[in-house]
Design a protein around this motif. Structure first.
Motif, PDB file in Angstrom:
ATOM      1  N   ALA A  14      48.774  27.422  41.220  1.00 29.33           N
ATOM      2  CA  ALA A  14      47.544  27.975  41.795  1.00 29.33           C
ATOM      3  C   ALA A  14      47.269  29.386  41.268  1.00 29.33           C
ATOM      4  CB  ALA A  14      47.631  27.985  43.316  1.00 29.33           C
ATOM      5  N   PHE A  15      48.314  30.190  41.087  1.00 27.39           N
ATOM      6  CA  PHE A  15      48.126  31.541  40.555  1.00 27.39           C
ATOM      7  C   PHE A  15      47.581  31.476  39.128  1.00 27.39           C
ATOM      8  CE2 PHE A  15      49.828  35.165  38.136  1.00 27.39           C
ATOM      9  CZ  PHE A  15      49.138  36.181  38.764  1.00 27.39           C
ATOM     10  N   CYS A  16      48.176  30.627  38.287  1.00 26.72           N
ATOM     11  CA  CYS A  16      47.718  30.490  36.902  1.00 26.72           C
ATOM     12  C   CYS A  16      46.272  29.997  36.853  1.00 26.72           C
ATOM     13  CB  CYS A  16      48.620  29.529  36.133  1.00 26.72           C
ATOM     14  SG  CYS A  16      50.336  30.081  36.000  1.00 26.72           S
ATOM     15  N   THR A  17      45.965  29.017  37.684  1.00 22.69           N
ATOM     16  CA  THR A  17      44.618  28.462  37.724  1.00 22.69           C
ATOM     17  C   THR A  17      43.616  29.521  38.177  1.00 22.69           C
ATOM     18  OG1 THR A  17      45.492  26.257  38.132  1.00 22.69           O
ATOM     19  CG2 THR A  17      43.181  26.621  38.703  1.00 22.69           C
ATOM     20  N   SER A  18      43.980  30.335  39.152  1.00 23.19           N
ATOM     21  CA  SER A  18      43.098  31.420  39.610  1.00 23.19           C
ATOM     22  C   SER A  18      42.863  32.426  38.486  1.00 23.19           C
ATOM     23  CB  SER A  18      43.706  32.135  40.814  1.00 23.19           C
ATOM     24  OG  SER A  18      43.781  31.274  41.908  1.00 23.19           O
ATOM     25  N   CYS A  19      43.903  32.753  37.750  1.00 23.68           N
ATOM     26  CA  CYS A  19      43.769  33.690  36.624  1.00 23.68           C
ATOM     27  C   CYS A  19      42.850  33.123  35.552  1.00 23.68           C
ATOM     28  CB  CYS A  19      45.138  34.007  36.025  1.00 23.68           C
ATOM     29  SG  CYS A  19      46.186  35.010  37.103  1.00 23.68           S
ATOM     30  N   ARG A  21      40.454  30.940  35.993  1.00 22.57           N
ATOM     31  CA  ARG A  21      39.072  30.955  36.514  1.00 22.57           C
ATOM     32  C   ARG A  21      38.471  32.365  36.364  1.00 22.57           C
ATOM     33  NH1 ARG A  21      39.604  26.805  35.128  1.00 22.57           N
ATOM     34  NH2 ARG A  21      40.334  25.055  36.311  1.00 22.57           N
ATOM     35  N   PHE A  22      39.263  33.405  36.622  1.00 20.08           N
ATOM     36  CA  PHE A  22      38.802  34.777  36.406  1.00 20.08           C
ATOM     37  C   PHE A  22      38.453  34.989  34.930  1.00 20.08           C
ATOM     38  CE2 PHE A  22      39.796  39.022  34.884  1.00 20.08           C
ATOM     39  CZ  PHE A  22      38.895  39.777  35.618  1.00 20.08           C
ATOM     40  N   ARG A  25      35.146  33.337  34.051  1.00 21.63           N
ATOM     41  CA  ARG A  25      33.971  34.030  34.614  1.00 21.63           C
ATOM     42  C   ARG A  25      33.759  35.409  34.009  1.00 21.63           C
ATOM     43  NH1 ARG A  25      36.448  32.704  39.306  1.00 21.63           N
ATOM     44  NH2 ARG A  25      36.942  34.876  39.654  1.00 21.63           N
ATOM     45  N   ARG A 109      55.648  33.984  39.739  1.00 20.64           N
ATOM     46  CA  ARG A 109      54.255  33.635  40.022  1.00 20.64           C
ATOM     47  C   ARG A 109      54.057  32.968  41.373  1.00 20.64           C
ATOM     48  NH1 ARG A 109      53.358  29.062  35.368  1.00 20.64           N
ATOM     49  NH2 ARG A 109      55.065  27.728  36.031  1.00 20.64           N
ATOM     50  N   GLY A 114      47.855  33.918  45.812  1.00 19.33           N
ATOM     51  CA  GLY A 114      47.411  32.581  45.465  1.00 19.33           C
ATOM     52  C   GLY A 114      48.532  31.667  45.026  1.00 19.33           C
ATOM     53  N   CYS A 119      54.173  26.721  42.161  1.00 23.94           N
ATOM     54  CA  CYS A 119      54.028  27.619  41.023  1.00 23.94           C
ATOM     55  C   CYS A 119      55.378  28.060  40.450  1.00 23.94           C
ATOM     56  CB  CYS A 119      53.258  28.881  41.427  1.00 23.94           C
ATOM     57  SG  CYS A 119      51.603  28.579  42.054  1.00 23.94           S
TER      58      CYS A 119
END
Length: 130
Positions: A14-19, A21-22, A25, A109, A114, A119
């Motif tokens: 989830a942390f990697c996926t959030s990064c 997504r950042f 964007r 991680r 997140g 993770c």
């Protein structure tokens, strides 16, 4: 043959996926982005062991950079103000510091915002170089 670089990350984290997504964007790198779980790692010239260990940047001609240098390459593909951090990540001593910070975050991680137990890297793979 691929014409764009590929950024490979851990889609189960989830942390990697959030990064990622950042990154999509805010940085908008010129590359394909895919979780290693859905990538043809053999065709990309890398292994699951390496993909589990670190973020990977793979050029169209098959050069694989991992960890902090993958981040530097990602920034290299971005436009605008990302040129300064990109340049710093390629120069000593910033490169060495970035590598150490990357490993610290990657090895922990599941403890990052997140992050979840999913993770966590397998205990035998923490701080190992594939």
């Amino acid at each position: 043959m691929r014409t764009r670089p590929v950024l490979v990350y851990d889609g189960d984290c989830a942390f990697c996926t959030s990064c990622v997504r950042f990154v999509e964007r805010s940085i908008r790198p010129r590359c394909e982005i895919t979780p290693w779980q859905f990538a043809d790692l053999d065709a990309l010239g890398t292994s699951q062991l390496r993909a589990e260990h670190e973020l990977l940047w793979i050029t169209p001609d098959g050069v694989v950079d991992g960890g902090a240098q993958a981040v530097a390459k990602l920034l290299l593909s971005a436009r605008g103000a990302w040129a300064v951090p990109r340049a710093l990540l390629t120069l000593p001593p910033f490169r060495w510091i970035a590598h150490g910070l990357y490993r610290l975050v990657a090895d922990n991680r599941e403890r990052m915002p997140g992050g979840t137990p999913a993770c966590a890297m397998p205990p035998g793979r923490r701080s190992e170089t594939p």
